[in-house]
Design a protein around this motif. Structure first.
Motif, short mmCIF file in Angstrom:
data_model
loop_
_atom_site.label_atom_id
_atom_site.label_comp_id
_atom_site.label_asym_id
_atom_site.label_seq_id
_atom_site.Cartn_x
_atom_site.Cartn_y
_atom_site.Cartn_z
N PHE A 41 -73.80 64.29 76.96
CA PHE A 41 -72.44 63.90 77.29
C PHE A 41 -71.42 64.98 76.95
N ALA A 42 -71.76 65.93 76.10
CA ALA A 42 -70.87 67.06 75.84
C ALA A 42 -71.04 68.15 76.89
N ALA A 43 -72.22 68.24 77.49
CA ALA A 43 -72.46 69.25 78.52
C ALA A 43 -71.72 68.93 79.82
N ILE A 44 -71.52 67.66 80.09
CA ILE A 44 -70.88 67.25 81.35
C ILE A 44 -69.45 67.78 81.46
N PRO A 45 -68.56 67.54 80.47
CA PRO A 45 -67.21 68.10 80.62
C PRO A 45 -67.18 69.62 80.56
N ALA A 46 -68.13 70.22 79.85
CA ALA A 46 -68.17 71.68 79.81
C ALA A 46 -68.44 72.25 81.20
N VAL A 47 -69.37 71.65 81.91
CA VAL A 47 -69.66 72.11 83.28
C VAL A 47 -68.49 71.80 84.20
N GLY A 48 -67.87 70.64 84.02
CA GLY A 48 -66.73 70.28 84.85
C GLY A 48 -65.59 71.28 84.70
N SER A 53 -72.90 87.43 76.53
CA SER A 53 -72.02 88.29 77.33
C SER A 53 -72.55 89.70 77.40
N ARG A 54 -73.17 90.18 76.35
CA ARG A 54 -73.75 91.53 76.39
C ARG A 54 -75.06 91.56 77.17
N LYS A 55 -75.84 90.50 77.06
CA LYS A 55 -77.12 90.47 77.76
C LYS A 55 -76.93 90.40 79.27
N TYR A 56 -76.00 89.56 79.73
CA TYR A 56 -75.80 89.35 81.16
C TYR A 56 -74.61 90.12 81.72
N ILE A 57 -73.96 90.92 80.89
CA ILE A 57 -72.82 91.76 81.27
C ILE A 57 -71.75 90.93 82.00
N VAL A 58 -71.29 89.93 81.28
CA VAL A 58 -70.27 89.01 81.77
C VAL A 58 -69.23 88.88 80.66
N PRO A 59 -67.96 88.75 80.99
CA PRO A 59 -66.96 88.56 79.92
C PRO A 59 -67.25 87.31 79.09
N ARG A 60 -67.03 87.41 77.80
CA ARG A 60 -67.32 86.32 76.87
C ARG A 60 -66.57 85.02 77.18
N PRO A 61 -65.30 85.06 77.62
CA PRO A 61 -64.62 83.79 77.91
C PRO A 61 -65.25 82.96 79.02
N ILE A 62 -66.09 83.58 79.85
CA ILE A 62 -66.80 82.81 80.87
C ILE A 62 -67.57 81.68 80.20
N TYR A 63 -68.19 81.96 79.06
CA TYR A 63 -68.98 80.95 78.36
C TYR A 63 -68.14 80.12 77.40
N THR A 64 -67.24 80.75 76.69
CA THR A 64 -66.57 80.07 75.58
C THR A 64 -65.49 79.09 76.02
N VAL A 65 -64.72 79.41 77.04
CA VAL A 65 -63.60 78.55 77.41
C VAL A 65 -64.09 77.17 77.83
N ALA A 66 -65.11 77.12 78.64
CA ALA A 66 -65.61 75.82 79.09
C ALA A 66 -66.40 75.11 78.00
N ALA A 67 -67.11 75.85 77.18
CA ALA A 67 -67.99 75.22 76.19
C ALA A 67 -67.23 74.58 75.04
N ILE A 68 -66.02 75.03 74.74
CA ILE A 68 -65.30 74.44 73.62
C ILE A 68 -64.52 73.19 73.99
N ILE A 69 -64.50 72.83 75.25
CA ILE A 69 -63.75 71.65 75.69
C ILE A 69 -64.16 70.39 74.94
N PRO A 70 -65.45 70.15 74.66
CA PRO A 70 -65.79 68.93 73.89
C PRO A 70 -65.24 68.92 72.46
N LEU A 71 -64.80 70.05 71.95
CA LEU A 71 -64.29 70.11 70.58
C LEU A 71 -62.79 69.87 70.48
N ILE A 72 -62.09 69.80 71.60
CA ILE A 72 -60.64 69.67 71.58
C ILE A 72 -60.26 68.35 70.89
N PRO A 73 -59.33 68.40 69.93
CA PRO A 73 -59.00 67.20 69.14
C PRO A 73 -58.02 66.27 69.85
N GLY A 74 -58.42 65.72 70.96
CA GLY A 74 -57.54 64.88 71.75
C GLY A 74 -57.12 63.60 71.04
#
Length: 156
Positions: free
Chosen positions: A14-21, A76-97
């Motif tokens: 259930f945490a992976a769903i909003p991250a992908v969204g 990000s270093r392994k796949y040569i992609v900027p780090r925020p590609i992974y982090t911005v979406a993945a931290i969404i379940p942690l937001i203290p709504g």
């Protein structure tokens, strides 16, 4: 024991769903969506694990963000992609709504029913908790990249 593992697995799903969204909203490349889902599941499960161990939510969020920040630097270093590609979406379940919502509701109640010391204390408590959790997320994600940038450059 089986119930605890089931709880962690369901929380991870259930945490992976909003991250992908949110990753899809931010136009993350298709190959990175699975990493965003995995990141959301990892970071939320780690925070839940730390909370179950009796650690405060602010410290639990910081530790989970720190661990995931390190993993995101590696990805990000392994796949040569900027780090925020992974982090911005993945931290969404942690937001203290919940804490932010409770602080705003208390503020509205103070506006409608009058200001009392109990309302002020509740507003400050919920507002500071929300701000502290957001700060823990920010520092937890920023520290690994700052460390690896600082100590992996050649000294000239």
């Amino acid at each position: 024991m089986h119930d605890i593992i089931t709880k962690y697995i369901l929380d991870a799903i259930f945490a992976a769903i909003p991250a992908v969204g949110f990753a899809m909203i931010f136009n993350v490349p298709k190959f990175a969506l699975k990493f965003c889902a995995l990141g959301g599941a990892i970071v939320y499960t780690l925070r839940t694990l730390f909370l179950d161990l009796g650690i405060y939510i602010e410290i639990s969020t910081f530790l989970a963000s720190l661990i995931f920040g390190t993993l995101a630097v590696y990805w990000s270093r392994k796949y040569i992609v900027p780090r925020p590609i992974y982090t911005v979406a993945a931290i969404i379940p942690l937001i203290p709504g919940t804490y932010a919502f409770d602080a705003v509701i208390t503020l509205v109640e103070m506006n409608t029913h009058g200001v009392t010391p109990a309302h002020i204390a509740l507003f400050i408590e919920d507002g500071l908790k929300a701000v502290s959790i957001l700060g823990a997320i920010s520092f937890g994600l920023a520290l690994p990249s700052l460390y690896f940038i600082r100590y992996n450059r050649p000294i000239i």
